[in-house]
Design an enzyme around this catalytic site. Sequence first.
Site, PDB file in Angstrom:
ATOM      1  N   ASP A  30       0.814  -1.217   0.000  1.00 27.28           N
ATOM      2  CA  ASP A  30       0.000   0.000   0.000  1.00 27.28           C
ATOM      3  C   ASP A  30       0.849   1.269   0.000  1.00 27.28           C
ATOM      4  O   ASP A  30       0.702   2.146   0.856  1.00 27.28           O
ATOM      5  CB  ASP A  30      -0.922   0.030   1.225  1.00 27.28           C
ATOM      6  CG  ASP A  30      -1.757  -1.218   1.390  1.00 27.28           C
ATOM      7  OD1 ASP A  30      -2.156  -1.795   0.368  1.00 27.28           O
ATOM      8  OD2 ASP A  30      -2.003  -1.629   2.539  1.00 27.28           O
ATOM      9  N   GLU A 219     -11.419   0.032  -3.335  1.00 23.89           N
ATOM     10  CA  GLU A 219     -10.561   0.578  -2.283  1.00 23.89           C
ATOM     11  C   GLU A 219      -9.477   1.439  -2.921  1.00 23.89           C
ATOM     12  O   GLU A 219      -9.486   1.684  -4.116  1.00 23.89           O
ATOM     13  CB  GLU A 219      -9.923  -0.561  -1.480  1.00 23.89           C
ATOM     14  CG  GLU A 219      -9.067  -1.497  -2.309  1.00 23.89           C
ATOM     15  CD  GLU A 219      -8.504  -2.662  -1.510  1.00 23.89           C
ATOM     16  OE1 GLU A 219      -8.735  -2.711  -0.283  1.00 23.89           O
ATOM     17  OE2 GLU A 219      -7.841  -3.529  -2.101  1.00 23.89           O
TER      18      GLU A 219
END
Length: 476
Positions: A30, A219
Amino acid sequence: MEDLQVKLASAVGKVPPQGNPLVSHKFGADPYALVFDGRVYLYTTNDVLEYGEDGSVKDNTYGNINKIGIISSADLVNWTDHGIINVAGSEGAAKWATQSWAPAIAHKVINGQDKFFLYFANNASGIGVLEGDSPVGPWKDPIGKALILRSTPGVEKVTWLFDPAVLVDDDGKAYIYFGGGVPEGKDESPDTARVMQLGDDMISVVGEAQVIPAPFMFEDAGINKYNGTYYFTYCSNFYNGDRPEGSPPAGEIAYMTSDSPMGPWTYRGTILKNPGHFFGVGGNNHHVIFEFKNAWYIAHHAQTLSKAMGVPKGYRSTHLNELKFQDADQSIQEITANYEGAAQVQLFNPYESVEAATIGWNAGIATEASSDGSLTVTDIDSGDWIALSKVDFGSNGASSFAASVSEASAAAVVELRLDAADGKLIGTLPVRATGDQAAEYQTEVSGAEGVHDLYLVFKGQPDSKLFKLHSWQFGQ
């Protein structure tokens, strides 16, 4: 000990001359980027292997992740490990939080001082913020609670309250983008992405969050401004039913554009396929786009290191590729993810003190924090090595090499080699047994001129950890 015949360790995951994944001595998922003072800092979810009772590696549950990793680079190939930030839990800065996922970072000058704001997801239930005076901290929790919860105006219907991204606009106003998840029956239009204005202090929110109508949203919020246009990027969901023509395929990075940071938004298409398309191992897709030294890049993650280790079970590593905007129609060229990675943007200077945890490639080593907060290279066995890409020794060349080491259990050497772990030998640094003490060693060097990859090859007593390496530097 110069003629030690030692079996050299092999690089795993990041193999010379490839640039991806960025580091291979640890995971990092991420990614989010901060460019500051000539370096790009990447902040990552600190994936760590989880083990079952039988000692085998389990699937990543993400439930124990309460730290954020930091690496930085001035050239995009050689990366300095800055260790981890203790974010959540009893040892963390934000003791109210239990997890720290998918960070975002922003820099703003407040009252004449550089301030850095690190946003993170407390699992999928809220977003917190830490504040620091440098890109690597130290960090404190300025508000002692979550910045955004489902009680925040406009956020009540967000399924997954996580994955922040932050934009400080040209006028100094800042905005936070977040959200995700798919309410039942709303695969095509989840309406779970949000944008909200931040307060001038960067640790409060203003007004009500607005919906970003991202098609097939899943997301991974991202935000950038290029030539006056705002680009919202995200990962599409994995709905396996029919999708209308022009919709994003499953698990890809899609983008929308707007003339305003709060919208309205126009869907434009996708720019990065799922990592499974490129690397043969899928999973979620998470990215950040940033500008560095007059070019644009996308950092994204894939399970390439864990695959190379034989455990592709959700442990992710950051990759980097160049990205190009199309000025004619405000579009973004599709990215081809690969192991090659981004080109090195400047040569490496060996004549300044180099933190040992600055690594282009490695075999066998690990890093750990030392008492002064810097990172040391540790877990060094005979035959392990670290390497730096495109080191510029200059036309006159290097004449000496010095290094700081500690905890040498027995005599050992550091061989200095060019272009390969068994390449041309330009010097050998002897290391004596030091016990727990730190010591400085120096040796003469010859034959190092021009630009070469540099290998520091560690040799010594087999079946024992040799020493810890703190820093090194060449002399002219």
